[in-house]
Design a protein around this motif. Structure first.
Motif, PDB file in Angstrom:
ATOM      1  N   PHE A 106      -3.322  -1.889  10.244  1.00  0.00           N
ATOM      2  CA  PHE A 106      -2.934  -1.632   9.001  1.00  0.00           C
ATOM      3  C   PHE A 106      -2.814  -2.984   8.060  1.00  0.00           C
ATOM      4  O   PHE A 106      -2.546  -2.890   6.973  1.00  0.00           O
ATOM      5  N   TRP A 107      -3.118  -4.086   8.529  1.00  0.00           N
ATOM      6  CA  TRP A 107      -3.098  -5.350   7.669  1.00  0.00           C
ATOM      7  C   TRP A 107      -4.095  -6.311   7.908  1.00  0.00           C
ATOM      8  O   TRP A 107      -4.438  -6.455   9.056  1.00  0.00           O
ATOM      9  N   THR A 151      -4.480  -6.883   2.174  1.00  0.00           N
ATOM     10  CA  THR A 151      -4.826  -5.401   2.392  1.00  0.00           C
ATOM     11  C   THR A 151      -3.816  -4.524   3.487  1.00  0.00           C
ATOM     12  O   THR A 151      -4.048  -4.937   4.337  1.00  0.00           O
ATOM     13  N   LEU A 152      -2.966  -3.809   2.815  1.00  0.00           N
ATOM     14  CA  LEU A 152      -2.067  -3.064   4.009  1.00  0.00           C
ATOM     15  C   LEU A 152      -2.387  -1.679   3.726  1.00  0.00           C
ATOM     16  O   LEU A 152      -1.990  -1.237   2.598  1.00  0.00           O
ATOM     17  N   LYS A 153      -2.538  -1.148   4.674  1.00  0.00           N
ATOM     18  CA  LYS A 153      -2.370   0.483   4.863  1.00  0.00           C
ATOM     19  C   LYS A 153      -1.098   0.939   5.222  1.00  0.00           C
ATOM     20  O   LYS A 153      -0.873   1.081   6.259  1.00  0.00           O
ATOM     21  N   THR A 159      -2.698   2.822   0.014  1.00  0.00           N
ATOM     22  CA  THR A 159      -3.115   1.307   0.655  1.00  0.00           C
ATOM     23  C   THR A 159      -2.406   0.035  -0.463  1.00  0.00           C
ATOM     24  O   THR A 159      -2.761   0.764  -1.930  1.00  0.00           O
ATOM     25  N   LEU A 160      -2.012  -0.760  -0.289  1.00  0.00           N
ATOM     26  CA  LEU A 160      -1.625  -1.838  -0.925  1.00  0.00           C
ATOM     27  C   LEU A 160      -2.543  -3.158  -1.007  1.00  0.00           C
ATOM     28  O   LEU A 160      -2.680  -3.376   0.212  1.00  0.00           O
ATOM     29  N   LEU A 204      -0.978  -7.315  -7.870  1.00  0.00           N
ATOM     30  CA  LEU A 204      -0.678  -6.179  -6.914  1.00  0.00           C
ATOM     31  C   LEU A 204      -1.191  -4.850  -7.290  1.00  0.00           C
ATOM     32  O   LEU A 204      -1.140  -4.604  -8.471  1.00  0.00           O
ATOM     33  N   GLU A 205      -1.766  -4.218  -6.350  1.00  0.00           N
ATOM     34  CA  GLU A 205      -2.426  -2.884  -6.739  1.00  0.00           C
ATOM     35  C   GLU A 205      -1.967  -1.954  -5.577  1.00  0.00           C
ATOM     36  O   GLU A 205      -2.129  -2.270  -4.464  1.00  0.00           O
ATOM     37  N   ASN A 206      -1.845  -0.646  -6.006  1.00  0.00           N
ATOM     38  CA  ASN A 206      -1.373   0.164  -5.009  1.00  0.00           C
ATOM     39  C   ASN A 206      -2.315   1.465  -5.280  1.00  0.00           C
ATOM     40  O   ASN A 206      -2.747   1.909  -6.350  1.00  0.00           O
ATOM     41  N   LEU A 207      -3.205   1.572  -4.356  1.00  0.00           N
ATOM     42  CA  LEU A 207      -4.189   2.968  -4.408  1.00  0.00           C
ATOM     43  C   LEU A 207      -3.892   4.073  -3.439  1.00  0.00           C
ATOM     44  O   LEU A 207      -3.596   4.123  -1.936  1.00  0.00           O
TER      45      LEU A 207
END
Length: 466
Positions: A106-107, A151-153, A159-160, A204-207
């Motif tokens: 996840f990272w 990138t963190l799932k 996803t962040l 910072l972006e959140n998807l």
């Protein structure tokens, strides 16, 4: 009279992969200046390389590089004349290396170091036709950048993306010219030594994606720019797809553009150019849009429409006067507004035929004087027909209509319609031939006043793969 050749190769050996390409393009060209017969040729040689190596299942390193060396001729804007010895050369280099690491499922992170260089030279020697014209100028621009992205799932649907980047840009410039005016010969010399700008940025972006039906993307970026100061920009966009094939979508965002080193530091040239302005503020904008899409008849028909609205302030400009040949000092001219509609229809009646139609209507206004913004048509339409009767042959015809636009000096660029045709034929998996006609009707049109555009052009070639 244009020729283009390229060689490309790519492959993988165990944990090592690569891609490599070289190309050469030459064109005898047309005159860059409208209504003249002399030609201005252009040529470039380019090479690119990308390599990657998997150290293990979790770590990859790589290098990319791209190099272009171009030479060209152009025309004298002072008096709008052909000049047979006026020419330029430009070299561009881009290099980067990266390390990508997948710590867990996840990272993952990517660290990239990049360099970009842009080096330009111009010259004009005295000749019998222009015995008093002489020019030497050069510009060196460089950019170094570090980008660290994570990138963190967080969840199956969430996803962040976050990170930090740093840039250092530099530029230096020299200009010397001799020219006749009013029966006398004048000279002009300007130089600015190497100057720098630096930017530190955090983002910072959140998807969010839920079953490909609901999308929500939000983001923020904070920049600390050596001239513009601390700037924050935001974005948010969302969409939802109903079971009926209807999609609604919308978005909002802000942006800024810092003044360039040239706009800040360029020296004034008497009777020609007012120079840079160290007191310039950054251009800023805010945009929102909202739209709807619909698919019908098992996706054989798809159409959509989007309304967009943009507000801009602190626009940077120095409008060249074609009568006096003078460009004033760069300044923030005020505010502007753009709004309009983008509409599209896609029709796929059977597998071999696809028709795409797009229409954009926009209205622009320079709030300082009520004029339209330069070179932005109120109406623009395109139609594309793609016909693929079998696996070997395909046709693509594109029609483009661009409405009237205003240009410098309250001039109007007339509307035009342009048609292009592409035909490809695959004899087998290794051999392919193509034929193109650009500007089929030999339309006479201008994108910028007094700059010429190519007429009808035929292009044919082959591609061999093995």
């Amino acid at each position: 009279d244009s020729r283009n050749g390229a060689f490309e190769s790519k492959g993988r050996i165990d944990n090592f992969s690569y891609s490599f390409a070289v190309s050469r393009y030459y064109s005898r060209g047309i005159s860059k200046l409208r209504d003249t017969s002399e030609r201005d040729p252009y040529e470039n040689n380019s090479a690119s390389l990308r390599t990657e190596y998997d150290i293990n299942t979790k770590n990859t390193i790589g290098i990319t590089g791209h190099f272009i060396n171009a030479t060209y001729k152009y025309d004298d804007s002072f008096g709008l004349r052909d000049d047979p010895t006026l020419k330029g050369r430009q070299k561009q280099m881009v290099f980067s290396n990266f390390w990508e690491s997948r710590f867990t499922d996840f990272w993952k992170q990517k660290l990239q170091l990049s360099y970009m260089g842009n080096f330009r030279r111009d010259s004009d020697d005295k000749d019998p036709e222009f015995p008093f014209d002489y020019l030497r100028d050069w510009y060196n621009g460089e950019n170094y950048q570090i980008d660290w992205q994570n990138t963190l799932k967080l969840h199956q649907f969430d996803t962040l993306v976050c990170g930090f980047d740093w840039q250092r840009e530099s530029g230096e410039y020299y200009y010397y010219s001799e020219y006749p005016y009013g029966g006398s010969v004048y000279f002009s010399e300007t130089r600015f030594p190497k100057v720098f700008s630096r930017t530190k940025g955090w983002y910072l972006e959140n998807l969010i994606n839920i079953e490909d039906k609901f999308h929500l993307n939000t983001g923020i970026r904070i920049d600390d720019h050596s001239y513009a100061g601390v700037k924050r920009v935001y974005k948010a966009d969302a969409s939802y797809l109903f079971g009926s094939g209807t999609k609604i979508k919308g978005g909002w965002g802000t942006a800024y553009k810092a003044p360039t080193l040239y706009q800040l530091h360029a020296e004034a040239v008497p009777f020609m150019f007012g120079g840079g302005n160290p007191n310039l503020q950054s251009e800023e904008s805010q945009t929102y849009e909202i739209g709807i899409e619909q698919s019908l008849f098992q996706n054989k028909l798809h159409f959509g429409t989007v309304f967009f609205h943009t507000q801009l302030k602190n626009l940077i400009d120095a409008k060249y006067n074609p009568v006096t040949f003078f460009t004033p000092q760069y300044s923030n001219i005020g505010k502007a507004r753009i709004y309009g509609w983008e509409n599209s229809i896609s029709l796929n009646p059977f597998s071999a035929l696809k028709i795409d139609v797009g229409y954009t209507w926009q209205d622009t206004e320079d709030k300082s004087n009520g004029d339209e913004l330069l070179r932005r048509p109120k109406n623009k339409v395109f139609v594309t027909l793609a016909y693929i009767p079998n696996s070997k042959l395909d046709f693509n015809l594109k029609l483009l209509y661009v409405g009237r636009r205003s240009d410098v000096g309250n001039l109007l660029l007339k509307a035009y319609t342009k048609a292009d045709l592409n035909i490809n034929y695959k004899f087998n998996k290794n051999f392919e031939a193509f034929f193109k006609i650009d500007n089929i009707t030999d339309q006479d049109y201008r994108e910028v006043f007094n700059y010429a555009e190519p007429g009808r052009m035929f292009n044919a070639g082959v591609k061999i793969s093995f």
